[in-house]
Enzyme design. Structure first.
Site, PDB file in Angstrom:
ATOM      1  N   GLU A 146     -50.439  -8.091  81.548  1.00 16.51           N
ATOM      2  CA  GLU A 146     -49.617  -7.417  80.546  1.00 16.51           C
ATOM      3  C   GLU A 146     -49.891  -7.871  79.118  1.00 16.51           C
ATOM      4  OE1 GLU A 146     -47.284  -5.015  80.777  1.00 16.51           O
ATOM      5  OE2 GLU A 146     -47.676  -4.690  82.903  1.00 16.51           O
TER       6      GLU A 146
ATOM      7  N   SER B 283       6.536  -2.564 120.252  1.00 17.35           N
ATOM      8  CA  SER B 283       6.927  -3.810 120.920  1.00 17.35           C
ATOM      9  C   SER B 283       6.261  -5.050 120.353  1.00 17.35           C
ATOM     10  CB  SER B 283       6.595  -3.726 122.402  1.00 17.35           C
ATOM     11  OG  SER B 283       7.131  -2.566 122.940  1.00 17.35           O
TER      12      SER B 283
END
Lengths: 236, 897
Positions: free
Chosen positions: B256, B536
């Site tokens: 780069e 229950s």
């Protein structure tokens, strides 16, 4: 003289209620002879015909004593209750069964228990909570952390240990200590209690109560102090 | 971009390296070519402007002097003009000074911006959420397949021979693993090469094969289970220059910006060259941005393309170079660069790119993989290896060539490297977490302590307690079983749904949350949000309250006959048993074991609802509960996680531990920000809990959940309770083993009857799940004050060997029966006359007036039990102990008839 004295001596030996035979003329002194026994007719003993079968019984006579009449005991209501209580206690004792319904449940799948049995580890290790090497290594480094004041790190290590052995009372105790030195007194108290509920080791329980007492004092938690004192009083 | 300043310009040759013309092809990759061009242009413009200003001034002043001599007539005007001109000149001077001042200020401001941004929070980092790290130690129960699953979740590769980190090999049940190591807050797990021998689902040997130090305990790395992303959806994994493969940095510079280590932020030579090259080609062919400029562009500026921005970019680049050294800037570049797109999330930096493309940490990458990543920097969408493998391969090989030419690859054959495949993992890691239900719980817990912004932008590391193996098991089990259930009832597809929560018994740590059948779908999370009647499931709380009161023991006979509760003057409530039958007198415990309604209501009403509510809240339910008698049968809407909290307290023997999903939160520097320590609080007596749990254990043996007796092996002993609501709308089961607490809900989202009871629906899921996991049996320690006694079943009195049916029942010392059951039924006629009743039912201020006008039938039954008197006396006592309600309390009177 002699006679006189003798007489007098005899006289003096006279029985008090003897009739006055002494008034008779003096008898020349002779050696008093013992009175001869007159022959007595003894009737020939009748031959007693005993019944051969009848056993001989010995009749003894005892001095007559007065036996007080036995009083019929009057049981009070209270005694009745006590008796009943005793009865119930007996029944209770009989009814009490020393079992732990969960004791027969295998710890792991059947294969593993078979493998575990011959190993000597179970024999060597006492019933008290013994820690595995993994947990021990965590305890060691946690102890070092507490000594260095790295309480947070110690706590996280001990919690890590508890994930491996959740019922290890020693770990719970150390965790309580770490929280205590981290000034989290309420946590310390409840965790020390948790440690207690996981162990039967009286030494450890003592330690825990001591810690609870200290933490209670630091945080002003009166009920914790009281609980701890109660325990210490009962188990000096 | 790569420049060749030693040779004359040759665009073709330049583009060979990296500057392939991409105009229009990738809009994301902001073209550096253009920027260079504009840089040059802007500089030229500035020069031109300056020169014209100066020359204009000089020329105009000369003309003025001439005119004043020739035309005195215009003297005044000339004077005026001159003075005006002087003023103008002064003004211009001031303007220039001010302008340069402003410029200086601008530079300073930019400088400030650059420094604060660069030094301060550079990136908004997502929070990472981790599962629990897997502990390894000898004696730990671990199935080989689970270990393998864990390793695969961690992205370990299965190899034949270990070469590097993140690999494992396997021979039968012996694993060879080279771990990666992990930095935890308090200590560090180093990378080790270990051998794990597993026999019969247990680790029998754990050795470190590289060193001889004993290895008693270690952790694998935690599995990443999700992220909390910043608003702008950027995602990255930070890397340090020192930690990465040096090839990456070298290669990047070579490709780069070859002169990176020589220039000062901008490279004038390459700018000139780029300008010329572009001018020659007539379009943008070449760029001249340095790495620094690229970084500045991505880092501080918008993607707007303008001269102004170009200038700003150049200034900032130079400023950056002034303040920071090359390595710091390069590191920032490595982390900033955009390298791909994962769903709606942008993949930034090489650290994440490595995870994204290869499912590996960056230091485990091979040379050619590094080359691919470097190549992607140019155009991540154009060269996307998953979409355009051919282009990507070409690009990679080009990068390899450049690297070779620049001498980055030492002693590696390029031909071999070039021949290698791309090696990209087939599918991208999911862009959203695969465990959305659990993550929602984590987020909820975190929101108590953190701001949303801190949560998703400061790079927090969140360590949760999730067990991925348990979680995946739970998901599959729920999905499969619910599907099966649906089929058995021939329901339409996808009507039935379910939810599940799994926690650890001791720590209250949430191990798994399943929010529905489709666990991957982040939709309605039933485990946290579905409020349903619990039926229950409430009963254990009622029974616990009764046992805590000390008036009952497990053998106390309770009337299971019909019951009527008067709610108001005109309203009554007549609950029935599930079977609808009058079951006569039953022992207290059986009411729970067989889930009988009428005894429960009797107990609850007698006890007082306040007492029951208090107990429920002690169990950990933090919400207001309306005191309505129907509460006793579970007419209260709770979410599975709330139910879980209640049962957690049962499982832990009465110690309340708030459920927690997070163990600790660490910041990105490795410091613990917050830890969530284990909190315990004894909320109910251990003994009472032991009794309730004993009954709940019986539920799984002979009660409503006796299905478990055969479906689970004996060693997976458990306790629990079924729950069914009216018309079988909801099916629940909550229960626990010695290690896990599990709550399951099965039902329909539209609240219509599903047709399943707790036992036929949720229990099946529960059973499947417990079967699938490694757990410990439920084996509570017997408290000292508990003793087991043989009692007569129907009367609950001490067993008389002469007669009756005996059962063994645990009692708390002091609450055991004190009478012996009698064989001949004692006959009490009219022990309680109707006249007696008014004396206590007349107390109108009682919340519950418990009258027992006993029918002949019931009297007989009671007498047979030999307990008639006791019962009646007791009931009088209870009613006396009723509390006086406050005036504003809901007015209802429970009258049992």
């Amino acid at each position: 003289m002699i006679a006189l004295t003798g007489c007098s001596a005899v006289d003096s030996y006279r029985a008090p209620n003897q009739t006055t035979a002494r008034s008779l003329p003096q008898i020349p002194e002779i050696k008093r002879q013992q009175a001869l026994r007159k022959p007595v007719y003894v009737a020939p003993k009748k031959a007693v015909v005993r019944a051969p079968v009848k056993p001989r019984t010995v009749v003894r006579s005892y001095p007559k004593t007065i036996i007080p009449k036995k009083k019929v005991p009057v049981i009070s209501e209270q005694q009745k209750l006590e008796n009943k209580k005793r009865l119930v206690q007996q029944a209770k004792k009989n009814a009490t069964v020393d079992i732990d319904p969960y004791s027969t449940i295998p710890e792991n799948s059947a294969n593993n228990t078979v493998v575990q049995k011959p190993s000597t580890i179970t024999k060597v290790a006492p019933a008290t909570s013994s820690s595995s090497p993994a947990v021990k290594s965590l305890m060691v480094s946690a102890r070092a952390d507490v000594a260095l004041g790295k309480n947070r790190s110690a706590i996280s290590k001990l919690e890590r240990g508890l994930r491996i052995e959740p019922q290890n009372a020693q770990l719970w105790h150390m965790l309580a200590k770490a929280h205590y030195s981290n000034s989290a007194y309420l946590h310390a108290i409840s965790i020390a209690k948790k440690s207690n509920s996981n162990t039967n080791n009286s030494e450890l329980i003592n330690e825990n109560w001591k810690l609870i007492k200290l933490a209670g004092e630091r945080s002003g938690n009166a009920s914790a102090i009281k609980e701890a004192l109660d325990y210490i009083k009962l188990n000096p | 971009m790569s420049d060749k300043n030693d040779k004359p310009l040759n665009a073709d040759e330049l583009s060979e390296v990296s500057d392939i013309v991409t105009d229009g092809n990738d809009s994301n990759d902001l073209s550096t070519d253009e920027s260079a061009l504009r840089d040059a242009e802007i500089l030229a413009d500035m020069n031109v402007d300056d020169s014209t200003d100066d020359s204009n001034m000089e020329v105009s002043s000369a003309i003025d002097e001439n005119k004043s001599k020739k035309f005195g007539f215009f003297a005044i005007t000339g004077f005026l003009f001159r003075s005006v001109w002087r003023i103008t000149r002064i003004a211009m001077l001031i303007c220039i000074i001010l302008g340069s001042l402003f410029f200086a200020a601008y530079v300073l401001q930019q400088d400030d911006l650059v420094r604060t941004q660069f030094e301060g929070k550079r990136w908004a980092l997502p929070a990472r959420v981790f599962a629990r790290p897997l502990e390894l130690y000898e004696g730990q129960s671990l199935r080989p397949e689970n270990l393998q699953k864990e390793l695969q979740l961690l992205g370990y590769s299965y190899v034949t021979h270990l070469v590097g980190t993140g690999q494992f090999a396997k021979k039968k049940n012996t694993f060879f693993v080279q771990t990666r190591g992990f930095k935890f807050a308090e200590d560090q797990e180093i990378s080790r090469r270990i051998q794990i021998d597993i026999k019969k689902n247990k680790i029998v040997k754990l050795t470190n094969t590289e060193s001889k130090e004993p290895l008693t305990l270690m952790r694998l790395e935690p599995v990443l289970i999700g992220n909390f992303y910043p608003q702008h959806n950027e995602d990255r994994v930070l890397v340090r220059l020192g930690d990465i493969n040096p090839l990456l940095a070298k290669g990047l510079v070579a490709v780069e910006d070859k002169k990176y280590y020589d220039h000062f932020g901008v490279n004038p030579k390459s700018i000139v060259r780029a300008v010329l090259a572009n001018a020659e080609a007539g379009k943008r062919v070449q760029g001249a941005s340095t790495l620094t400029q690229q970084l500045v562009k991505n880092f501080f500026l918008s993607s707007e393309k303008s001269y102004k921005r170009k200038a700003q970019e150049a200034i900032m680049a130079m400023l950056l170079e002034v303040h920071y050294d090359k390595n710091e800037i390069l590191e920032a570049y490595l982390n900033e660069i955009y390298l791909g797109q994962n769903g709606k999330r942008a993949v930034h930096g090489f650290g994440l790119a490595s995870q994204f493309y290869f499912n590996k940490p960056i230091n485990e990458l091979n040379t050619e993989q590094v080359a691919l990543l470097i190549g992607l920097a140019k155009g991540p969408s154009y060269y996307n290896p998953r979409v355009r493998p051919k282009a990507a391969l070409e690009r990679r090989n080009l990068v390899l060539d450049v690297m070779a030419r620049e001498g980055v690859l030492e002693g590696q054959s390029i031909a071999q490297l070039k021949a290698k495949p791309l090696g990209v993992s087939a599918s991208a890691p999911p862009s959203v977490s695969p465990f959305p239900s659990f993550l929602e719980l984590v987020r909820k817990q975190l929101q108590r302590d953190y701001q949303e912004k801190d949560l998703n932008s400061t790079g927090l590391l969140i360590f949760t307690s999730m067990d991925p193996v348990v979680q995946i098991n739970a998901e599959t089990v729920l999905k499969n079983r619910v599907e099966k259930l649906e089929k058995t009832r021939k329901m339409d597809k996808d009507q039935l749904n379910g939810a599940m929560v799994v926690t650890s018994v001791q720590g209250g740590e949430v191990l798994a949350v399943v929010g529905g059948r489709d666990a991957r779908f982040a939709g309605y999370n039933r485990a946290l949000s579905a409020s349903r009647q619990i039926g229950s499931l409430i009963k254990p709380a009622v029974y616990l309250a009764a046992l805590e009161s000390g008036d009952y023991n497990l053998a106390t006979p309770i009337d299971a006959g019909p019951v009527t509760v008067r709610l108001s003057k005109s309203k009554t409530w007549k609950p029935k048993n599930y079977s609808g039958k009058d079951l006569g007198m039953v022992p207290f415990g059986e009411g729970l074991v067989n889930s009988l309604n009428t005894p429960t209501v009797r107990i609850g009403i007698t006890l007082g609802l306040d007492q029951v509510i208090k107990t429920i809240q002690n169990l950990g339910l933090q919400r207001n509960i309306v005191a309505n008698p129907s509460l006793l049968l579970g007419a209260i809407q709770l979410t599975p996680i709330e139910v879980q909290q209640m049962y957690q307290t049962f499982a832990a023997g009465g110690t309340y531990t708030p459920l927690k999903a997070i163990r600790s939160v660490m910041n990105s520097y490795g410091e613990t920000l917050k830890s969530y320590p284990l909190v315990v609080k004894q909320m109910a007596r251990e003994e009472s809990m032991y009794l309730v749990n004993y009954a709940m254990n019986k539920v799984t043996k002979e009660g409503t959940a006796s299905y478990l007796r055969n479906s689970l092996p004996a060693w997976k002993n458990s306790a629990g309770k079924t729950g069914t609501t009216n018309k079988n709308v909801d099916s629940w089961f909550a229960g626990f083993t010695g290690e896990h607490v599990v709550t399951v809900w099965v039902g329909r989202d539209d609240n219509k009857p599903s047709g399943f009871t707790g036992a036929s629906g949720a229990l099946r899921v529960w059973s499947d799940f417990v079967k699938s996991i490694d757990t410990k049996p439920y084996k509570p320690k017997k408290p000292k004050t508990i003793k087991f006694m043989t009692v007569e079943k129907s009367s609950g009195l001490l067993f008389n060997p002469e007669c009756g049916k005996k059962t063994i029942v645990p009692f708390i010392v002091g609450s055991e029966p004190n009478e012996i059951s009698e064989c001949v039924p004692e006959i009490y006629y009219e022990n309680i006359s109707n006249d007696a009743a008014p004396t206590w039912s007349a107390q109108s201020n009682n919340t519950a007036n418990v009258t027992r006008p006993i029918s002949g039938d019931q009297t007989d039954r009671m007498n047979r039990s030999g307990n008639g008197v006791k019962q009646s006396q007791k009931s009088i006592n209870w009613s006396k102990s009723q509390q006086v309600p406050q005036s504003n309390a809901p007015i209802w009177e429970g009258t049992i008839q």
